[in-house]
Write an enzyme that holds these catalytic residues in place. Structure first.
Site, PDB file in Angstrom:
ATOM      1  N   HIS A  80       1.893  19.857   4.349  1.00  0.00           N
ATOM      2  CA  HIS A  80       2.025  18.615   5.107  1.00  0.00           C
ATOM      3  C   HIS A  80       2.964  18.838   6.285  1.00  0.00           C
ATOM      4  O   HIS A  80       4.111  19.267   6.124  1.00  0.00           O
ATOM      5  CB  HIS A  80       2.573  17.497   4.220  1.00  0.00           C
ATOM      6  N   ASP A 124       4.739  16.983   9.506  1.00  0.00           N
ATOM      7  CA  ASP A 124       5.129  15.747  10.180  1.00  0.00           C
ATOM      8  C   ASP A 124       5.331  16.025  11.655  1.00  0.00           C
ATOM      9  O   ASP A 124       6.248  16.754  12.043  1.00  0.00           O
ATOM     10  CB  ASP A 124       6.409  15.175   9.565  1.00  0.00           C
ATOM     11  N   HIS A 166       0.292  14.904  10.111  1.00  0.00           N
ATOM     12  CA  HIS A 166       0.624  13.478  10.214  1.00  0.00           C
ATOM     13  C   HIS A 166       1.226  13.246  11.597  1.00  0.00           C
ATOM     14  O   HIS A 166       2.367  13.640  11.869  1.00  0.00           O
ATOM     15  CB  HIS A 166       1.609  13.089   9.101  1.00  0.00           C
ATOM     16  N   GLY A 223      10.404   8.505  10.587  1.00  0.00           N
ATOM     17  CA  GLY A 223      11.303   9.096  11.563  1.00  0.00           C
ATOM     18  C   GLY A 223      12.728   8.614  11.571  1.00  0.00           C
ATOM     19  O   GLY A 223      13.489   9.002  12.456  1.00  0.00           O
ATOM     20  N   PHE A 224      13.136   7.802  10.613  1.00  0.00           N
ATOM     21  CA  PHE A 224      14.502   7.290  10.601  1.00  0.00           C
ATOM     22  C   PHE A 224      15.265   7.837   9.402  1.00  0.00           C
ATOM     23  O   PHE A 224      14.699   8.016   8.319  1.00  0.00           O
ATOM     24  CB  PHE A 224      14.491   5.756  10.561  1.00  0.00           C
ATOM     25  N   ASP A 229       3.995   8.956   1.276  1.00  0.00           N
ATOM     26  CA  ASP A 229       4.994   9.814   1.913  1.00  0.00           C
ATOM     27  C   ASP A 229       6.291   9.027   2.054  1.00  0.00           C
ATOM     28  O   ASP A 229       6.292   7.911   2.579  1.00  0.00           O
ATOM     29  CB  ASP A 229       4.501  10.269   3.283  1.00  0.00           C
ATOM     30  N   GLY A 230       7.393   9.636   1.590  1.00  0.00           N
ATOM     31  CA  GLY A 230       8.715   9.032   1.743  1.00  0.00           C
ATOM     32  C   GLY A 230       9.447   8.829   0.432  1.00  0.00           C
ATOM     33  O   GLY A 230       9.095   7.945  -0.342  1.00  0.00           O
ATOM     34  N   GLY A 259       9.075  16.433  -0.327  1.00  0.00           N
ATOM     35  CA  GLY A 259       9.904  17.322   0.463  1.00  0.00           C
ATOM     36  C   GLY A 259      11.058  17.920  -0.304  1.00  0.00           C
ATOM     37  O   GLY A 259      10.978  19.011  -0.859  1.00  0.00           O
TER      38      GLY A 259
END
Length: 381
Positions: free
Chosen positions: A186, A188, A220, A297-298, A330-331, A352
């Site tokens: 994956h 990003d 992504h 992205g944060f 995702d996250g 991750g």
């Protein structure tokens, strides 16, 4: 001193000492060639240089195939030792040789620099793993076919997010994760506008393919205004799945059709604040629906529990469509929430830190997959 117009010559003995004797000769001026023969003299000098060069090549042999200069003689040729493991390639060598003329006793032996100042030595790779990676050929059609089979299978898919890997050793990190049981890579992609961060570009994916990475690559795209351009770039670079945010493109349907025209699998990304009804008119074009459990992205975000409810609702839309569509998340995915996510209908997990921050990638991937499969088995009872 010699009289005007005369040259004075001293005689020396065998040891180079002056005997005190001298003779004088008339200093005759060197005759200059007539103006009409200057061109002929220049031509003669050029012919002489060419003849001397040809004679040197005949006597000394042609220059080496990979060298920048041929050795003058075997006596002053540099000796280049083979490079041992861990040492840099030796590309420039400067040697000094001892030259002695036995016929002239007055000239002592001294070291002079060799005329062969530069010699190129081709770099030698001593890493077996590096040679194995480079020697593998990557056929894009075969890679895409295998990627399609992985996505269309009934297997729980684990996709390591390589952004959290050690980027200084990214190749070995990816191979280690894939050998440990991972299914998809994956990536990003952040443009620094749609998100705060700026990450990889198409050349990154292209370099993975060039160095023999054959695993499916899931791209992504987190960008605004340039989504269609990035789709074309990443398709040419070697991506297999491309997902993007509806907020980043002006024409959602056209961007999905562009991905399909490249022969790739297409998907859209649903942020925590993105309404689900945006999926109703594109369910026939998507192969992946990526559900974000954090805002993209944060930093320093926690997992949003609304993800479970949204996953159940999206899973219902997938069943109603009758198509094989992957529901990806995702996250902040890890061992604490993967069971509940799998029970809500998610079958593809972007992970991750839970993988790349562990001591054993294979064991971490196996544990995550076992937890997800157990949740699916329990939900089906």
């Amino acid at each position: 001193p010699a009289p005007p117009g005369m040259h004075l010559y001293h005689r020396h003995d065998d040891r180079g000492q002056d005997r005190g004797e001298h003779t004088t000769t008339a200093a005759l001026p060197w005759p200059s060639p007539p103006s009409g023969s200057r061109l002929a003299a220049a031509l003669l000098r050029t012919v002489g240089v060419v003849c001397c060069t040809a004679a040197a090549v005949c006597l000394l042999g042609p220059p080496p195939a990979h060298g920048l200069a041929a050795p003058v003689s075997a006596a002053i040729a540099p000796q280049v030792a083979p490079r041992s493991r861990g040492q840099p390639d030796q590309k420039i060598s400067r040697t000094f040789a001892s030259v002695q003329k036995p016929s002239d006793r007055r000239m002592r032996s001294r070291s002079i620099p060799s005329l062969q100042l530069l010699q190129f030595v081709p770099p030698v790779s001593t890493s077996p793993s590096r040679r194995a990676v480079v020697s593998r050929a990557v056929d894009p059609q075969i890679v895409q076919q295998r990627a399609n089979e992985v996505l269309e299978s009934d297997k729980i898919l684990i996709a390591p997010a390589i952004q959290t890997a050690n980027l200084a050793f990214l190749g070995p990190e990816i191979e280690k994760a894939m050998s440990g049981g991972a299914d998809v890579i994956h990536c990003d992609i952040m443009d620094g506008h749609f998100t705060e961060k700026l990450t990889f570009g198409p050349m990154f994916v292209k370099s993975l393919r060039k160095n023999g990475i054959t695993a499916p690559i899931d791209v992504h795209i987190m960008a605004v205004d340039i989504v269609d351009h990035l789709i074309e770039e990443f398709a040419d670079a070697g991506a297999n799945y491309i997902t993007f945010h509806p907020e980043g493109t002006m024409h959602l349907d056209r961007s999905l059709s562009l991905i399909k025209s490249k022969g790739l699998k297409a998907g859209v990304v649903i942020n925590p604040g993105t309404p689900i009804y945006i999926l109703e008119n594109i369910m026939d074009k998507v192969d992946i629906i990526l559900l974000m459990s954090v805002n993209p992205g944060f930093k320093s975000q926690g997992f949003q529990d609304i993800t479970y409810t949204k996953a159940q609702r999206i899973n219902k839309l997938i069943k109603e469509s009758g198509r094989k569509i992957r529901l990806e998340v995702d996250g902040r995915v890890g061992a604490k929430n993967i069971e509940k996510l799998a029970a809500a209908g998610i079958d593809m997990f972007v992970v991750g830190g839970s993988i790349f921050n562990s001591d054993d990638y294979g064991r971490a991937i196996t544990e995550l997959r076992d937890l997800a499969q157990r949740a699916v088995a329990t939900a089906s009872i």
